[in-house]
Design a protein around this motif. Structure first.
Motif, short mmCIF file in Angstrom:
data_model
loop_
_atom_site.label_atom_id
_atom_site.label_comp_id
_atom_site.label_asym_id
_atom_site.label_seq_id
_atom_site.Cartn_x
_atom_site.Cartn_y
_atom_site.Cartn_z
N ALA A 146 0.86 -1.26 0.04
CA ALA A 146 0.08 0.01 0.18
C ALA A 146 0.76 1.34 0.02
O ALA A 146 1.76 1.26 0.77
N THR A 147 0.60 2.23 -0.80
CA THR A 147 1.42 3.49 -0.82
C THR A 147 0.46 4.71 -0.39
O THR A 147 -0.69 4.50 0.08
N ASP A 148 1.11 5.68 -0.17
CA ASP A 148 0.63 6.98 0.35
C ASP A 148 -0.50 7.32 -0.16
O ASP A 148 -1.61 7.59 0.00
N TRP A 149 -0.55 7.27 -1.78
CA TRP A 149 -1.47 7.63 -2.73
C TRP A 149 -2.57 6.77 -2.85
O TRP A 149 -3.76 7.24 -2.70
N SER A 150 -2.51 5.58 -2.52
CA SER A 150 -3.65 4.82 -2.55
C SER A 150 -4.72 4.94 -1.22
O SER A 150 -5.89 4.85 -1.24
N LEU A 151 -3.74 5.26 0.05
CA LEU A 151 -4.61 5.62 1.14
C LEU A 151 -5.02 6.89 0.96
O LEU A 151 -6.41 7.14 1.54
N LEU A 152 -4.45 7.75 0.39
CA LEU A 152 -5.10 9.20 0.28
C LEU A 152 -6.56 9.03 -0.41
O LEU A 152 -7.28 9.57 -0.42
N ALA A 153 -6.32 8.31 -1.77
CA ALA A 153 -7.42 7.95 -2.54
C ALA A 153 -8.65 7.30 -1.55
O ALA A 153 -9.75 7.73 -1.76
N ALA A 154 -8.29 6.51 -0.96
CA ALA A 154 -9.24 5.93 0.11
C ALA A 154 -9.93 6.76 1.16
O ALA A 154 -11.01 6.81 1.28
N ALA A 155 -8.89 7.90 1.54
CA ALA A 155 -9.63 8.80 2.48
C ALA A 155 -10.57 9.78 1.64
O ALA A 155 -11.47 10.26 2.12
N VAL A 156 -10.27 9.97 0.41
CA VAL A 156 -11.15 11.06 -0.47
C VAL A 156 -12.38 10.33 -0.55
O VAL A 156 -13.67 10.89 -0.41
N ARG A 157 -12.42 8.85 -0.70
CA ARG A 157 -13.68 8.39 -1.06
C ARG A 157 -14.38 8.01 0.21
O ARG A 157 -15.73 8.29 0.20
N MET A 207 -9.29 13.40 7.94
CA MET A 207 -8.01 13.60 7.92
C MET A 207 -7.04 12.57 7.38
O MET A 207 -7.03 11.45 7.85
N MET A 208 -5.99 13.12 6.50
CA MET A 208 -4.96 12.19 6.06
C MET A 208 -3.68 12.89 6.46
O MET A 208 -3.46 14.07 6.06
N ALA A 263 -1.91 13.89 16.91
CA ALA A 263 -3.27 13.74 17.94
C ALA A 263 -3.42 15.09 18.12
O ALA A 263 -4.80 15.25 18.42
N GLN A 264 -2.69 16.17 18.18
CA GLN A 264 -3.07 17.42 18.73
C GLN A 264 -4.01 17.85 17.65
O GLN A 264 -4.90 18.68 17.72
N LEU A 265 -3.90 17.45 16.05
CA LEU A 265 -4.48 18.03 15.14
C LEU A 265 -5.63 17.41 14.96
O LEU A 265 -6.88 18.00 15.01
N ILE A 266 -5.89 16.09 15.22
CA ILE A 266 -7.07 15.39 15.14
C ILE A 266 -8.00 15.75 16.30
O ILE A 266 -9.42 15.62 16.44
N GLY A 267 -7.30 16.14 17.47
CA GLY A 267 -8.18 16.51 18.61
C GLY A 267 -9.22 17.78 18.62
O GLY A 267 -9.95 17.90 19.21
N TYR A 306 -6.59 8.96 8.58
CA TYR A 306 -5.55 7.97 7.63
C TYR A 306 -4.09 8.16 7.91
O TYR A 306 -3.63 9.37 7.76
N LEU A 307 -3.47 7.15 8.12
CA LEU A 307 -1.97 7.13 8.63
C LEU A 307 -1.32 6.14 7.68
O LEU A 307 -0.84 5.12 7.99
#
Length: 831
Positions: free
Chosen positions: A254-265, A378-379, A391-395, A418-419
């Motif tokens: 899995a790559t950054d970009w595949s997970l980014l695509a999942a986050a967008v979906r 959030m990605m 953690a601070q940002l997601i908070g 997404y991390l």
């Protein structure tokens, strides 16, 4: 207040008022006091303190009015002062712009003006700053002298609020130490300023504030009065998302970009769900925002993460992105030029109100208390070493967009993270930070997305869902309870003014309340000589402090208050009745029973009447009767409203002093987390997309449900999840409090064409509350048994199932008499 406080917020304000009242005589004797409000991130601390300030200015049961009081609000950054000032102005109906004063370097007054709130930040108090310079150069008073003289004049009516709640996340240690040194001067005094006598500390985690008050280098001691908000109450209020869902690569490919695509979906799905919900409720659509956290840059590049590639992935998933739909919140105060695209800069505090924005790029966490309830996905491209920043940002993203929980919508009550650069160990560190840093992250549950399964209503069981609809269930929550009088008025207002279901309900409710009050007051006047004497011709009355706390009339421990009956004092007492009754009922009483020869009499008699427990209890009894009558008369009409509107009626039941049933509603889909050792079960009401239901049941649950689903008459069953908004629940009483009970299974049988619903509760005999739960189940059967078949408390011994059916009158009477776990054990021995 312009907005309605949540129940826990109202309760906290009352606790603060009681603490302040208890400190007053100590302060007058020269003993400094500190009240410490500890409340989780996201709980609305500024709103609560604003309500506290309003109440102190206006007076309440707990405290006499102090219209000339002064509040000095101290924080460590000017941005925080302005943020707090803006929030207070938006939510307060008493405090206007002219009452909320930010102290600038030119401020010069001998004392602060009464009835005002002043905002001061520690950065203005350095040795070289104008506010603290010696007099001269057109300065008549230093800020220290202004504070000292104000405290000398006002004594216990001068309040210092130390705001630790929105401490800058990126503040340097040098700046933090400087701020601490300055705050210590307020706490312990300096050459120009004696210690401030009354301090209110506001923080998510009070440890630093407590340490400062107990600094061993100072001989000065200060009594501390803690007021703590339970995180569970904040969660129950619906101000926060129920959970943060974490996604990370399960495979090395899995790559950054595949997970980014999942986050967008996921973001697209979130938007679609919001649109469907908004249309069903006839409300404005929520427009979710996706936050993309990129890596830092260097001298040659703005970020080591390819922003051009990010844009390419976004546009592949959603199509062409307009310039105003994408922005950044980097430290650079200028647009980013990426290829032929200009990405505008947006201040973090403005994101929430920008309706066009869809995607926001961040690097680090934010410097102030930024909140963006619309940010729901959030990605993060940052590495595992940055888990604290993540953690601070997601908070900041777990506030609910509508400031309430969305009824029966698990998906809309979550936020997704997404991390791509985190393995399982790295993910565990993020989870640890999210769960252990209350100053940055609110008390929200954290789960892994890979473990979640969405279940949908089984089409073949549609008739079963119809049979389950509107069965009685309960919601037993840790929330502040409300008087029947207030519940009646809120119900009547919903029926008349909001939903137009019963045009006369509001007027009839007012009439009943006012007539009951007048009848009870006239009875007291005739039968109670002391009451009549206070009402006629006294120049001074002695009042024992009382309050109505969570709907119950309560005497406050304290000195009897002697009040001269001047016109101004009667008016203040009259305003107290307004706060107790609510809904402007005190004004309605005065208008209805106005006496031109003695205009003050209705005000005084109403106050004195509400000082009597008998009057309040009579009013509560009549109000409850009318409340139930109105609900029964309009039940079918309420059932036709949108779910969010029906929820308003459910909430009126949930805040009752004693639990009241609500109509049970099952959602179209639910989200569960089956463990790896879950097995497949037949006949379940909810199924995954593949048509299967997987669940893990312990040994006695497994035996019970296996026995049931093999019966031909059993057509379906439901695994009742614990503590979901849709869960089937009933109340039981244990150690003086009502608690929720979630029976394990509901089983649907079909006999001669009719559906029969059974409640089955296989229970471990080792729990302390076994007897209490058994009695609770029996009481539920007493009230609602006619709508169910079997209601069984079950124990399993080996392969033998022992059942106590409390819907059978013989068993129910025996269980109702159970007074201990041992007594319950004896009943099972004879089964």
């Amino acid at each position: 207040m312009k907005l309605e406080l949540k129940e826990f917020q109202e309760d906290t304000v009352k606790k603060l008022l009681k603490s302040i009242r208890n400190t007053k005589h100590f302060i007058k004797e020269g003993n400094p006091q500190a009240i410490i409000l500890s409340s989780p991130t996201g709980s609305g601390k500024t709103v609560m303190v604003a309500a506290l300030i309003e109440t102190i200015f206006q007076g309440a049961d707990e405290i006499s009015a102090e219209p000339d009081a002064v509040f000095l609000w101290l924080s460590d950054q000017p941005e925080l002062n302005e943020q707090s000032r803006r929030k207070i102005a938006l939510c307060s109906s008493r405090l206007r712009d002219a009452d909320l004063i930010v102290i600038d370097s030119n401020f010069d007054q001998e004392t602060f003006d009464g009835g005002k709130v002043y905002f001061l930040n520690t950065q203005k108090l350095g040795k070289d700053k104008n506010l603290v310079k010696i007099k001269g150069d057109n300065r008549q008073s230093t800020i220290w002298e202004t504070i000292q003289k104000t405290q000398d004049v006002l004594q216990d009516k001068f309040y210092l609020i130390i705001d630790e709640a929105h401490r800058g996340m990126n503040q340097s240690s040098r700046d933090a130490n400087a701020a601490r040194t300055i705050v210590q001067q307020f706490v312990f005094g300096n050459n120009e300023l004696p210690a401030i006598q009354l301090i209110l500390g506001v923080s998510a985690t009070p440890r630093r504030f407590q340490d400062l008050l107990q600094d061993t280098r100072h001989y000065h001691s200060r009594v501390q009065h803690p007021v703590n908000v339970n995180p569970e109450d904040v969660i129950a209020s619906g101000l926060l998302k129920d959970k943060i869902v974490l996604y990370h690569p399960l495979e090395e490919s899995a790559t950054d970009w595949s997970l980014l695509a999942a986050a967008v979906r996921q973001w697209v799905k979130m938007g679609d769900k919001w649109n469907v919900y908004a249309q069903s409720q006839d409300i404005a659509a929520v427009k979710p925002i996706m936050v993309i956290q990129v890596e830092d840059g260097n001298e040659s590049t703005i970020s080591r993460t390819s922003i051009s590639e990010i844009i390419a992935v976004l546009e592949k998933e959603v199509g062409l992105i307009q310039d105003d739909e994408l922005a950044h919140s980097f430290q650079d105060d200028k647009p980013l030029l990426i290829g032929n695209r200009k990405i505008r800069k947006i201040e973090a505090s403005r994101i929430q109100d920008d309706e066009k924005i869809k995607f926001v790029l961040f690097k680090m966490s934010l410097t102030t208390g930024w909140d963006c309830p619309r940010a729901e996905v959030m990605m993060s491209f940052r590495k595992a070493i940055d888990h604290t920043l993540i953690a601070q940002l997601i908070g900041r993203m777990v506030r609910t967009p509508l400031a309430r929980r969305i009824e029966n919508q698990d998906f809309l009550n979550s936020v997704s993270l997404y991390l791509p650069h985190f393995d399982q160990d790295g993910l565990n560190k993020v989870i640890e930070n999210l769960k252990s840093d209350p100053e940055s992250v609110p008390p929200t549950d954290v789960v892994e997305g890979a473990e979640q399964v969405t279940l949908y209503r089984s089409a073949e069981h549609a008739a079963c869902f119809d049979a389950l609809q509107d069965l009685p269930s309960y919601r037993v929550e840790r929330i502040r309870k409300t008087s029947n009088t207030r519940r009646l008025m809120r119900l009547a207002r919903l029926l008349t003014a909001i939903h137009d279901l019963a045009p006369d309900a509001l007027q009839l409710a007012k009439q009943l309340i006012l007539d009951t009050l007048k009848t009870e007051i006239e009875r007291l006047e005739q039968n109670d000589a002391d009451f009549a004497e206070k009402l006629h011709g006294c120049h001074e009355i002695a009042i024992q402090p009382v309050t109505v706390d969570q709907g119950k009339w309560t005497s406050i421990v304290g000195e009897t208050e002697k009040i001269p009956l001047s016109e101004a004092n009667i008016e203040e007492l009259f305003q107290r009745t307004g706060q107790r009754l609510g809904e402007g009922l005190h004004i309605e009483y005065w208008k209805k029973y106005y006496d031109a020869n003695d205009s003050q009499r209705p005000k005084l008699e109403l106050f004195l009447g509400l000082q009597q427990q008998s009057v309040w209890e009579a009013l509560e009894k009549r109000s409850l009767q009318q409340f139930n009558d109105l609900l029964n008369q309009n039940h079918s009409k309420i059932g036709k409203l949108a779910s969010s509107e029906r929820e308003k009626y459910n909430k009126l039941k949930v805040v009752a002093k004693d639990p009241e049933p609500i109509d049970w509603e099952l959602p179209d889909e639910i989200i569960v987390n089956p463990p790896a050792n879950a097995i497949e079960w037949n006949k379940h009401l909810y199924l995954a997309e593949d048509g299967k239901y997987l669940s893990f049941l312990n040994s006695w649950e497994k035996l019970v449900i296996e026995t049931e689903i093999t019966k031909q008459e059993v057509v379906a069953w439901l695994r009742n999840e614990v503590r979901k908004q849709w869960s089937f629940c009933l109340p039981y009483e244990f150690k003086g409090s009502f608690l929720p009970m979630y029976p394990d299974f509901l089983v649907i049988r079909q006999q001669t064409g009719d559906f029969i619903i059974d409640i089955l509760e296989p229970h471990n005999p080792g729990y302390d509350d076994n007897a209490a739960k058994a009695v609770g189940l029996a009481k539920f059967a007493s009230k609602h048994g006619d709508q169910f078949g079997r209601i069984e408390l079950i124990r399993v011994e080996g392969t033998h199932i022992k059942r106590l059916d409390v819907n059978d009158n013989h068993h129910r009477q025996r269980v109702l008499n159970v007074n201990s776990n041992q007594h319950l054990d004896e009943l099972f021995k004879n089964v």
